[in-house]
Design a protein around this motif. Structure first.
Motif, PDB file in Angstrom:
ATOM      1  N   TRP A  42       4.076   4.783  -4.796  1.00 39.27           N
ATOM      2  CA  TRP A  42       4.344   5.123  -3.666  1.00 39.27           C
ATOM      3  C   TRP A  42       3.280   4.822  -2.565  1.00 39.27           C
ATOM      4  O   TRP A  42       2.155   4.652  -2.977  1.00 39.27           O
ATOM      5  N   LEU A  43       3.786   4.270  -1.452  1.00 34.44           N
ATOM      6  CA  LEU A  43       2.832   3.705  -0.473  1.00 34.44           C
ATOM      7  C   LEU A  43       2.222   4.785   0.441  1.00 34.44           C
ATOM      8  O   LEU A  43       3.340   5.419   1.180  1.00 34.44           O
ATOM      9  N   ARG A  44       1.009   5.100   0.455  1.00 36.72           N
ATOM     10  CA  ARG A  44       0.508   5.945   1.616  1.00 36.72           C
ATOM     11  C   ARG A  44       0.668   5.257   2.967  1.00 36.72           C
ATOM     12  O   ARG A  44      -0.271   4.386   3.027  1.00 36.72           O
ATOM     13  N   SER A  45       1.516   5.975   3.766  1.00 38.71           N
ATOM     14  CA  SER A  45       1.603   5.382   5.003  1.00 38.71           C
ATOM     15  C   SER A  45       0.360   5.629   6.212  1.00 38.71           C
ATOM     16  O   SER A  45       0.427   4.885   6.863  1.00 38.71           O
ATOM     17  N   GLY A  46      -0.154   6.828   5.951  1.00 36.91           N
ATOM     18  CA  GLY A  46      -1.286   7.221   6.978  1.00 36.91           C
ATOM     19  C   GLY A  46      -0.605   8.058   8.106  1.00 36.91           C
ATOM     20  O   GLY A  46      -1.356   8.515   8.805  1.00 36.91           O
ATOM     21  N   ASP A  47       0.804   7.928   7.903  1.00 35.26           N
ATOM     22  CA  ASP A  47       1.393   8.845   8.952  1.00 35.26           C
ATOM     23  C   ASP A  47       1.632  10.356   8.478  1.00 35.26           C
ATOM     24  O   ASP A  47       1.798  10.525   7.392  1.00 35.26           O
TER      25      ASP A  47
END
Length: 492
Positions: free
Chosen positions: A367-372
């Protein structure tokens, strides 16, 4: 699947249909001509001894030659490295050195810059104007071969390049084709720069059997006329361009019988711009969500946007549902369902170029941590509500800048606003606001603080209000905090 195979298949399906048209030069290529030209790019690179796997940088504005070099590199096993022409020479040098670029291809407008960057440099036409040897077959590429390095945050320091392989770009292309729903022959007008990832969205339209018109640089005075002249079905703008368009044309509905969707991404549409855009384009506004690390992960179609608005919602921050191969989840949601947005699916990057620790931190168990920050509403639509790193910690409590911004924007004299935190010995951080007034009435900092006190908890009220003529924003509409603080004369 790989880029070369997809392009060859398109040429077999629609050989005589127009794939690309450049308005300025009146250059037109059919699908068959496009495919042959891409093979020619590969053969030209062979003659220049730029071998498969080599990184080839591109420094140019949108043009047919740019796309031939861009797609030709990927289709023949090279790695495209699109550069932002707005960067300084030092920043460009840092990215070229970080990529280990074997060649820089440039357009005439950037010839002087390119020659001073200390890397082998040639005009785009040196690889795009040759004639392909049709007896030399263009092989398919491995799905796991590196296809693209996309630099992000070019003005913030150390170069950081997103790695996309053929497989991830093909997943992106599939998401766009299925989300946009273009028909064969539909026209897409492009007036945006093609770096770092916009060229891929253009490619998706080509692979749908559509025609791409390269309309030059965006001009709010002529954009609607271009849509009419070229019988356009699709186009895409960033919020800053939409704002300029509305200032030039107003928001009265335009007569565009063939138009299907204006797709907007990168920064959430808010307030006045959203209302004006929906009026101008008669509710034909689509919103995409993603980032260079995970392009086109969610999409809100015009029909979905219209339904949200018809149901009484504003549409602000709503970015739709995951596209075909994408997945989303909210990490550690609070009592209101708010948490960090995680993105999954084959459209994710494979990591950051030569930054293993950062790659491992950003890609967490697939999973990519979007920072959003966001939440999934009861109707399944994702709503983006800010950036995790922008949360202000004041007096042990958390303040979401977006909430304060919305309250300030509700004052009739406020045109634009950005809320941010500044270090404070007593409170940890102070809530601060940079405000652009619309000139309709004189306003003081105290009046705006009083306005906030009437509707916000005390700890959310800005302790400092700065007035500025215009917020410094990137091409994508995001406020550039370093430039803002410098303009305000304050220390971070």
């Amino acid at each position: 699947m790989d880029i070369s195979t997809l392009l060859s298949q398109a040429a077999c399906k629609w050989p005589e249909r127009i794939a690309l048209h450049e308005a300025a030069s009146q250059t037109t290529l059919t699908f068959a001509q496009l495919d042959r030209a891409l093979s020619g790019v590969g053969q030209a690179l062979d003659h220049l001894q730029v071998l498969p796997g080599a990184r080839v940088a591109l420094l140019a504005d949108a043009s047919v030659d740019y796309l031939l070099a861009d797609y030709g590199c990927m289709a023949t096993g090279r790695v495209r490295v699109p550069l932002d022409p707005a960067l300084s020479a030092d920043e460009l040098v840092a990215q070229l050195q970080d990529a280990g670029a074997a060649l820089l291809l440039f357009s005439e407008a950037y010839a002087d810059v390119a020659q001073g960057l200390g890397v082998r440099a040639l005009a785009l036409q040196a690889v795009t104007q040759g004639v392909a040897d049709d007896n030399v077959a263009r092989p398919a590429q491995s799905p796991q071969a590196l296809a693209s390095l996309n630099y992000t945050g070019g003005t913030t320091g150390t170069p950081k390049a997103v790695m996309h392989r053929h497989a991830s770009l093909c997943a992106v292309l599939q998401n766009i084709v299925m989300g946009r729903g273009a028909a064969v022959g539909d026209v897409l007008l492009n007036v945006r720069p093609l770096w770092p990832i916009a060229a891929v969205a253009v490619l998706a339209h080509v692979l749908s059997g559509g025609q791409v018109v390269l309309g030059g640089r965006f001009d709010g005075k002529t954009f609607i006329a271009q849509l009419t002249e070229y019988r356009v079905a699709f186009s895409s703008l960033v919020p800053t361009q939409l704002l300029r368009l509305l200032r030039e044309t107003g928001s009265a509905p335009a007569d565009l019988p063939l138009f299907k969707s204006l797709d907007v991404g990168a920064a959430a549409l808010t307030g006045e711009v959203l209302e004006g855009s929906c009026s101008l384009f008669a509710e034909r506004i689509g919103v995409l969500y993603g980032m260079t690390e995970a392009p086109w992960s969610c999409y809100l179609s015009p029909a979905q946007m219209a339904a949200v608005r018809a149901g009484g919602g504003s549409g602000e921050g709503v970015v739709g549902r995951p596209l075909f191969s994408a997945a989303i989840r909210i990490h550690q949601p609070d009592a209101n369902g708010l948490g960090e947005i995680l993105l999954g699916g084959p459209q994710l990057m494979s990591g950051y170029w030569q930054l293993d620790a950062l790659s491992a931190k950003t890609l967490d168990n697939g999973w990519l941590r979007s920072g959003d920050l966001g939440r999934i509403d009861s109707d399944g639509l994702l709503r983006v509500l800010g950036r995790c790193k922008d949360i202000i910690r004041s007096g042990g409590k958390s303040v979401q800048p977006g909430e304060v911004e919305q309250h300030l924007m509700s004052h009739p004299g406020v045109q634009d606003v950005h809320v941010f935190g500044l270090a404070d010995l007593e409170w940890g951080e102070q809530v601060c606001a940079a405000v652009v007034l619309d000139g309709s009435q004189p306003l003081s900092a105290q009046q705006l603080m009083d306005h906030c006190r009437a509707g916000l908890s005390r700890y959310k009220v800005p302790r400092r209000v700065y007035f500025i003529d215009e917020l410094p924003r990137s091409h994508y509409g995001k406020v550039q905090k370093n430039r803002l603080l410098a303009a305000l004369g304050v220390q971070p």
